[in-house]
Design a protein around this motif. Structure first.
Motif, PDB file in Angstrom:
ATOM      1  N   GLU A   9       0.826  -1.211   0.000  1.00 22.39           N
ATOM      2  CA  GLU A   9       0.000   0.000   0.000  1.00 22.39           C
ATOM      3  C   GLU A   9       0.857   1.257   0.000  1.00 22.39           C
ATOM      4  N   TRP A  10       2.085   1.129   0.419  1.00 19.47           N
ATOM      5  CA  TRP A  10       2.988   2.277   0.483  1.00 19.47           C
ATOM      6  C   TRP A  10       3.887   2.320  -0.740  1.00 19.47           C
ATOM      7  N   SER A  11       4.179   3.525  -1.206  1.00 18.47           N
ATOM      8  CA  SER A  11       5.180   3.655  -2.262  1.00 18.47           C
ATOM      9  C   SER A  11       6.558   3.362  -1.675  1.00 18.47           C
ATOM     10  N   LEU A  12       6.775   3.913  -0.491  1.00 17.62           N
ATOM     11  CA  LEU A  12       8.088   3.763   0.144  1.00 17.62           C
ATOM     12  C   LEU A  12       7.907   3.481   1.631  1.00 17.62           C
ATOM     13  N   GLN A  13       8.662   2.517   2.114  1.00 13.80           N
ATOM     14  CA  GLN A  13       8.655   2.212   3.547  1.00 13.80           C
ATOM     15  C   GLN A  13      10.083   2.090   4.045  1.00 13.80           C
ATOM     16  N   VAL A  14      10.355   2.743   5.131  1.00 11.89           N
ATOM     17  CA  VAL A  14      11.669   2.671   5.768  1.00 11.89           C
ATOM     18  C   VAL A  14      11.411   2.238   7.205  1.00 11.89           C
ATOM     19  N   VAL A  70      10.350  -0.568  -1.553  1.00 15.92           N
ATOM     20  CA  VAL A  70       9.762   0.305  -2.569  1.00 15.92           C
ATOM     21  C   VAL A  70       8.635  -0.491  -3.218  1.00 15.92           C
ATOM     22  N   CYS A  71       7.406   0.002  -3.093  1.00 12.99           N
ATOM     23  CA  CYS A  71       6.223  -0.737  -3.570  1.00 12.99           C
ATOM     24  C   CYS A  71       6.271  -2.184  -3.077  1.00 12.99           C
ATOM     25  N   GLY A  72       6.694  -2.366  -1.859  1.00  8.28           N
ATOM     26  CA  GLY A  72       6.741  -3.704  -1.263  1.00  8.28           C
ATOM     27  C   GLY A  72       7.991  -4.499  -1.582  1.00  8.28           C
ATOM     28  N   HIS A  73       8.860  -3.994  -2.471  1.00  5.14           N
ATOM     29  CA  HIS A  73      10.074  -4.736  -2.829  1.00  5.14           C
ATOM     30  C   HIS A  73      11.221  -4.345  -1.901  1.00  5.14           C
ATOM     31  N   LEU A 153      14.561  16.497 -13.394  1.00  9.75           N
ATOM     32  CA  LEU A 153      13.253  16.021 -12.949  1.00  9.75           C
ATOM     33  C   LEU A 153      12.570  15.235 -14.079  1.00  9.75           C
ATOM     34  N   ALA A 154      12.644  15.785 -15.308  1.00 11.96           N
ATOM     35  CA  ALA A 154      12.053  15.075 -16.456  1.00 11.96           C
ATOM     36  C   ALA A 154      12.686  13.690 -16.584  1.00 11.96           C
ATOM     37  N   ARG A 155      13.998  13.646 -16.439  1.00  8.11           N
ATOM     38  CA  ARG A 155      14.706  12.361 -16.554  1.00  8.11           C
ATOM     39  C   ARG A 155      14.236  11.385 -15.473  1.00  8.11           C
ATOM     40  N   ALA A 156      14.041  11.914 -14.255  1.00  8.32           N
ATOM     41  CA  ALA A 156      13.627  11.054 -13.145  1.00  8.32           C
ATOM     42  C   ALA A 156      12.228  10.474 -13.362  1.00  8.32           C
ATOM     43  N   LEU A 157      11.461  11.101 -14.282  1.00  5.97           N
ATOM     44  CA  LEU A 157      10.066  10.680 -14.482  1.00  5.97           C
ATOM     45  C   LEU A 157       9.863   9.786 -15.698  1.00  5.97           C
ATOM     46  N   VAL A 158      10.890   9.712 -16.563  1.00  7.38           N
ATOM     47  CA  VAL A 158      10.726   9.020 -17.851  1.00  7.38           C
ATOM     48  C   VAL A 158      10.278   7.563 -17.694  1.00  7.38           C
ATOM     49  N   HIS A 159      10.779   6.892 -16.678  1.00  4.54           N
ATOM     50  CA  HIS A 159      10.404   5.475 -16.509  1.00  4.54           C
ATOM     51  C   HIS A 159       9.170   5.313 -15.613  1.00  4.54           C
ATOM     52  N   ARG A 160       8.476   6.436 -15.354  1.00  9.09           N
ATOM     53  CA  ARG A 160       7.236   6.449 -14.559  1.00  9.09           C
ATOM     54  C   ARG A 160       7.404   5.758 -13.212  1.00  9.09           C
ATOM     55  N   PRO A 161       8.225   6.357 -12.370  1.00 10.70           N
ATOM     56  CA  PRO A 161       8.482   5.748 -11.058  1.00 10.70           C
ATOM     57  C   PRO A 161       7.278   5.862 -10.133  1.00 10.70           C
ATOM     58  N   SER A 162       7.274   5.034  -9.093  1.00 11.22           N
ATOM     59  CA  SER A 162       6.235   5.123  -8.065  1.00 11.22           C
ATOM     60  C   SER A 162       6.680   6.006  -6.916  1.00 11.22           C
ATOM     61  N   VAL A 163       8.002   6.180  -6.812  1.00 13.33           N
ATOM     62  CA  VAL A 163       8.569   7.015  -5.748  1.00 13.33           C
ATOM     63  C   VAL A 163       9.514   8.016  -6.390  1.00 13.33           C
ATOM     64  N   LEU A 164       9.376   9.270  -5.984  1.00 16.98           N
ATOM     65  CA  LEU A 164      10.301  10.303  -6.463  1.00 16.98           C
ATOM     66  C   LEU A 164      11.084  10.828  -5.261  1.00 16.98           C
ATOM     67  N   LEU A 165      12.410  10.735  -5.356  1.00 19.34           N
ATOM     68  CA  LEU A 165      13.276  11.197  -4.275  1.00 19.34           C
ATOM     69  C   LEU A 165      13.964  12.473  -4.729  1.00 19.34           C
TER      70      LEU A 165
END
Ligand code: ADP
Length: 256
Positions: A9-14, A70-73, A153-165
């Motif tokens: 359920e979380w994009s990111l968990q620490v 990240v997304c449970g991984h 930022l555009a580069r960070a989005l090209v692969h359509r991530p679930s988490v943006l850092l």
């Protein structure tokens, strides 16, 4: 099975992440989570441990203890899957200045296994979103600092991530470019990406859904900007932050 369902359920968990450099404990058991479409500001003065945390989140080294998902991984057990869901803008620029804007993005898309028409379409999309379509063929060297950051930022989005850092992504930008970059990232919430925005600048946390205050490797407080102000009995987030952290930079002293 149940645990996995919760985790995804979380994009990111620490969870309880620890990291020391020799005797110096940079992270003393940090836990946090970011939901899809949520903008979380990680606010901490210099030396708080933000960069160390980001290096763990981007798989640059392993934590001494704790888990990053990240997304449970699990970052340690499934690094390729976990890293594949992350988009990152580092503190220092990592573009090739002599390549065109487009070429920088093509290279990144290929690294993520995206090529051909799909790559072109995604790059065009990302550049358009950030108002950079006209600059696609320009060498990065010809761009202003603000536009270079937008390319990252555009580069960070090209692969359509679930988490943006975003790690202190506005360093060196003038106030107008800083605001623009922040607004672009805030607007990404509608695409359901979970955002972790690290900064030492309180004004950048004002519009966050949640603020996490990190100080000397520990989370001191967490809540909405309004909630943190109310809990500290101050009148602004800046005052609340100052009250919690003692303000300013911590001079490099002995390990504690
Ligand atoms: P921030 O990004 O919030 O400024 P850092 O993660 O860079 O914080 O630093 C957290 C603590 O770890 C600081 O006390 C810093 O001096 C220490 N530190 C960071 N990197 C190293 C390193 N490579 N070797 C030794 N100490 C480090």
């Amino acid at each position: 099975m149940h645990e996995q369902a919760i985790a995804t359920e979380w994009s990111l968990q620490v969870e309880d992440v620890r990291k020391s450099y020799g005797e110096r404990e940079a992270l003393k058991g940090v836990s946090l989570a970011v939901a899809p479409g949520e903008f979380v500001a990680l606010l901490g003065p210099n030396g708080a441990g933000k960069s160390t945390l980001f290096q763990l989140l981007t798989g640059l080294f392993n934590a001494d203890g704790g888990v990053v998902r990240v997304c449970g991984h699990d970052m340690r057990r499934e690094p390729v899957r976990a890293l594949g869901r992350i988009g990152v803008v580092f503190q220092q620029m990592t573009l090739d200045l002599d390549l065109s804007v487009e070429a920088n993005l093509v290279f990144h898309a290929r690294l993520h296994g995206i090529a051909g028409r799909e790559s072109k379409a995604r790059i065009a999309d990302a550049l358009q979103r950030l108002g950079l379509t006209e600059r696609a063929r320009d060498r990065v060297r010809e761009l202003s600092g603000g536009n270079r950051r937008k390319v990252e930022l555009a580069r960070a989005l090209v692969h359509r991530p679930s988490v943006l850092l975003m790690d202190e992504a506005t360093v060196g930008l003038d106030p107008a470019s800083r605001r623009q970059l922040l607004d672009e990232v805030l607007a990404l919430r509608e695409s359901e990406v979970g955002i972790l925005w690290a900064s030492h600048l309180v004004d950048e946390a004002e519009a966050a859904d949640r603020v996490i205050v990190l100080h000397r490797g520990k989370i001191l407080a967490e809540g909405t900007p309004q909630g943190l102000v109310a809990a500290s009995a101050t009148t602004s987030l800046a005052e609340a932050f100052l009250q919690m952290t003692g303000g300013g930079e911590r001079s490099p002293g002995p390990p504690q």
